[in-house]
Design a protein around this motif. Structure first.
Motif, short mmCIF file in Angstrom:
data_model
loop_
_atom_site.label_atom_id
_atom_site.label_comp_id
_atom_site.label_asym_id
_atom_site.label_seq_id
_atom_site.Cartn_x
_atom_site.Cartn_y
_atom_site.Cartn_z
N LEU A 41 13.48 2.32 -8.75
CA LEU A 41 12.78 2.42 -10.03
C LEU A 41 11.26 2.40 -9.83
O LEU A 41 10.51 2.94 -10.65
CB LEU A 41 13.19 1.27 -10.96
CG LEU A 41 14.66 1.24 -11.38
CD1 LEU A 41 14.95 -0.03 -12.16
CD2 LEU A 41 15.00 2.47 -12.21
N ILE A 42 10.81 1.76 -8.77
CA ILE A 42 9.39 1.72 -8.45
C ILE A 42 9.00 2.92 -7.60
O ILE A 42 8.07 3.66 -7.92
CB ILE A 42 9.02 0.42 -7.69
CG1 ILE A 42 9.58 -0.81 -8.43
CG2 ILE A 42 7.52 0.32 -7.51
CD1 ILE A 42 9.07 -0.98 -9.83
N THR A 43 9.75 3.13 -6.50
CA THR A 43 9.40 4.20 -5.58
C THR A 43 9.61 5.58 -6.20
O THR A 43 8.81 6.49 -5.97
CB THR A 43 10.22 4.08 -4.29
OG1 THR A 43 11.62 4.12 -4.60
CG2 THR A 43 9.93 2.78 -3.57
N GLY A 44 10.67 5.74 -6.99
CA GLY A 44 10.92 7.03 -7.63
C GLY A 44 9.84 7.40 -8.63
O GLY A 44 9.37 8.55 -8.68
N GLN A 390 -2.28 7.59 -2.43
CA GLN A 390 -2.05 6.22 -2.92
C GLN A 390 -0.63 6.08 -3.44
O GLN A 390 0.07 5.11 -3.11
CB GLN A 390 -3.04 5.90 -4.05
CG GLN A 390 -4.44 5.54 -3.60
CD GLN A 390 -5.33 5.23 -4.79
OE1 GLN A 390 -4.92 4.54 -5.71
NE2 GLN A 390 -6.54 5.75 -4.77
N GLN A 391 -0.20 7.03 -4.26
CA GLN A 391 1.14 6.94 -4.86
C GLN A 391 2.23 7.03 -3.80
O GLN A 391 3.20 6.27 -3.81
CB GLN A 391 1.32 8.05 -5.90
CG GLN A 391 0.30 8.05 -7.02
CD GLN A 391 0.31 6.79 -7.85
OE1 GLN A 391 1.37 6.20 -8.11
NE2 GLN A 391 -0.85 6.36 -8.31
N ILE A 392 2.06 7.96 -2.85
CA ILE A 392 3.05 8.11 -1.78
C ILE A 392 3.09 6.86 -0.91
O ILE A 392 4.16 6.37 -0.53
CB ILE A 392 2.73 9.35 -0.92
CG1 ILE A 392 2.72 10.63 -1.78
CG2 ILE A 392 3.73 9.48 0.22
CD1 ILE A 392 4.02 10.92 -2.49
N SER A 393 1.92 6.32 -0.59
CA SER A 393 1.84 5.10 0.22
C SER A 393 2.49 3.92 -0.50
O SER A 393 3.22 3.13 0.12
CB SER A 393 0.38 4.77 0.54
OG SER A 393 0.26 3.52 1.18
N GLY A 394 2.24 3.80 -1.80
CA GLY A 394 2.85 2.71 -2.57
C GLY A 394 4.37 2.79 -2.55
O GLY A 394 5.06 1.78 -2.39
N ALA A 395 4.90 4.01 -2.68
CA ALA A 395 6.35 4.20 -2.67
C ALA A 395 6.93 3.87 -1.30
O ALA A 395 7.95 3.17 -1.18
CB ALA A 395 6.69 5.64 -3.06
N LEU A 396 6.28 4.36 -0.24
CA LEU A 396 6.78 4.11 1.12
C LEU A 396 6.70 2.62 1.49
O LEU A 396 7.63 2.07 2.07
CB LEU A 396 5.98 4.93 2.13
CG LEU A 396 6.32 6.42 2.21
CD1 LEU A 396 5.32 7.14 3.10
CD2 LEU A 396 7.73 6.61 2.74
N ALA A 397 5.57 1.98 1.15
CA ALA A 397 5.40 0.56 1.48
C ALA A 397 6.45 -0.30 0.78
O ALA A 397 6.99 -1.25 1.37
CB ALA A 397 4.00 0.09 1.10
N THR A 398 6.76 0.03 -0.47
CA THR A 398 7.78 -0.72 -1.22
C THR A 398 9.15 -0.54 -0.58
O THR A 398 9.93 -1.49 -0.45
CB THR A 398 7.81 -0.27 -2.68
OG1 THR A 398 6.52 -0.47 -3.27
CG2 THR A 398 8.85 -1.05 -3.48
#
Length: 457
Positions: A41-44, A390-398
């Motif tokens: 739900l966060i990464t998607g 930023q968005q891709i990094s946030g999804a991958l880090a999560t």
């Protein structure tokens, strides 16, 4: 009035990035899913934003400004209704990703319209107001969601969006003019598909590791295909006369370093904001409403430090501020890693505040530094690349944080669920600490000087 409509739409998009985090334990229980699944739900959501965001500049030259803004608000509202009425997790995830389309269009248009709508002598004030919205919306997300969860169902988090979106839609319809000319520039559909497929497979593979393991044929296959597609996508963009993302500006050393610092720092923010509400509720046994209230000090401190960092940057420069930020972030993360089941709420709140001070001192100064070293005509491309990564990094880090927590949970030697979760969280925060250390290493490469007038002409 036009500004209010634009800000209302942008506020909801940013508020949504953190509002759902506090409801994740409830969703896991009601929808019978684990951490590896619920984090989608966060990464998607962030993945879709990262895919749509770089396209917004091109789309704005194909469709009238007002209609595009109205579409963005409408599609976000549609996703909200779908999520609020979701009978199962799959439908909820689909609604969440539909929301991401709206946010991916709204955020860049908010700045573009403000720059075109207001005269230069008022633009500073307007951008300052937008900055405050950007800082306070994510800070308020956990607190407001906590109040909702204490009294109502999680579905009301999504219903809450609708009245604000209706007001935004009406104000945009009545007050926002068509500001951007429809030149209808050409772009490659193959590049759009490659971007969506490559980044999508990469994030999906990282998300599946927690359930299937790193040696799973599906995970390895997705990773391999993602790397091939993204390599082809970057090669195509480098040789395109009208690229969606202008990767050529990575030749600028200061921008290159700054972009990776910003991307990793955002990964620290998003993965920690995903993990902290879980730690409050599942680790310390705190209720949702109290979790929201205890997370508010860190969010507010982050907003105020972010607001002050502009003036501090003019005085000290990016390197000194960001170096101090790394120290604060490392202190906060260290406190989180040594957390035990006997820890107090004050321990967790202090760690959160230190971490939020740190990431705020890194984010705005380094972003300003990186963009200021580009030529004026490259600043738009630079901002788009930074926001996308930023968005891709946030999804991958999560996704990676969730995977490491699942591994830590399998190693926990205790019958206490709270103690086991705290133990597993150490693995997640250990990864975030590693990200902070990498950021610190990259910051040493940032020069202390401001760009000269000739560098940006």
């Amino acid at each position: 009035m036009a500004l209010i409509g634009i800000l209302a739409g942008g506020f909801i998009g940013l508020f949504s990035e953190t509002a759902l985090n506090i409801a994740l334990p409830t969703l896991m229980q009601e929808l019978k899913v684990d951490e590896g699944t619920v984090q989608l739900l966060i990464t998607g959501y962030m993945l879709v934003i990262g895919i749509v965001l770089p396209l917004s500049g091109l789309i704005s030259h194909w469709f009238p400004t007002k209609q595009l803004m109205l579409f963005a608000v409408t599609i976000f509202a549609t996703g909200s209704v779908m999520a609020a009425c979701a009978p199962n997790f799959g439908w909820l995830l689909f609604g969440r990703m539909i929301q991401g389309i709206g946010t991916g269009l709204l955020l860049p248009l908010m700045f573009t319209i403000a720059a075109l709508l207001f005269p230069p002598q008022k633009l500073g004030t307007v951008l300052g107001i937008i900055g405050l919205v950007i800082m306070f919306a994510p800070a308020l997300g956990p607190t407001i969601s906590g109040v909702i969860l204490q009294n109502l169902s999680w579905r009301w988090i999504f219903w809450l969006f609708l009245p604000i979106l209706v007001v935004a839609w009406i104000l945009i319809r009545l007050t926002v003019p068509n500001l951007i000319s429809q030149t209808k520039p050409k772009f490659s559909w193959s590049a759009v598909i490659a971007s969506a497929a490559g980044f999508g497979m990469l994030v999906t593979a990282a998300s599946l590791v927690s359930n299937l393991g790193i040696t799973s044929p599906l995970v390895l296959g997705l990773l391999a295909v993602a790397v091939v597609i993204l390599f082809g996508y970057i090669h195509q963009q480098l040789n395109s006369s009208q690229p969606i993302l202008n990767f050529k500006i990575f030749k600028n050393r200061e921008f290159n370093l700054s972009t990776w610092v910003i991307a990793l720092n955002f990964g620290i923010i998003i993965s920690s904001m995903y993990l902290l509400p879980l730690l409050f509720q599942r680790g310390l046994g705190i209720s949702a409403i109290k979790t929201g209230l205890w997370m508010l000090p860190g969010g507010l401190v982050n907003a105020f430090v972010s607001a002050a960092s502009g003036r501090l940057y003019d005085r000290f420069g990016a390197r000194k501020l960001a170096s101090g930020g790394v120290i604060f972030a490392l202190l906060g993360l260290t406190l989180l890693i040594v957390l035990t089941s006997r820890a107090t709420i004050a321990h967790l709140v202090t760690a959160h505040i230190l971490l939020m001070i740190g990431v705020a001192l890194i984010m705005s100064p380094v972003q300003t530094f990186g963009l200021s070293h580009l030529k004026r005509q490259q600043s738009g491309d630079g901002s788009t690349i930074m926001n996308t990564l930023q968005q891709i990094s946030g999804a991958l880090a999560t996704a990676v944080t969730t995977t490491l927590m699942a591994w830590g949970s399998s190693l926990a030697e205790t019958d206490s669920q709270r103690a086991a979760f705290i133990f597993s969280s150490h693995f997640g925060f250990g990864f975030i600490l590693l990200l902070a250390m990498i950021v610190g290493g990259l910051i040493f490469g940032i020069k202390a000087k401001f760009p000269s007038h000739e560098e940006i002409e």
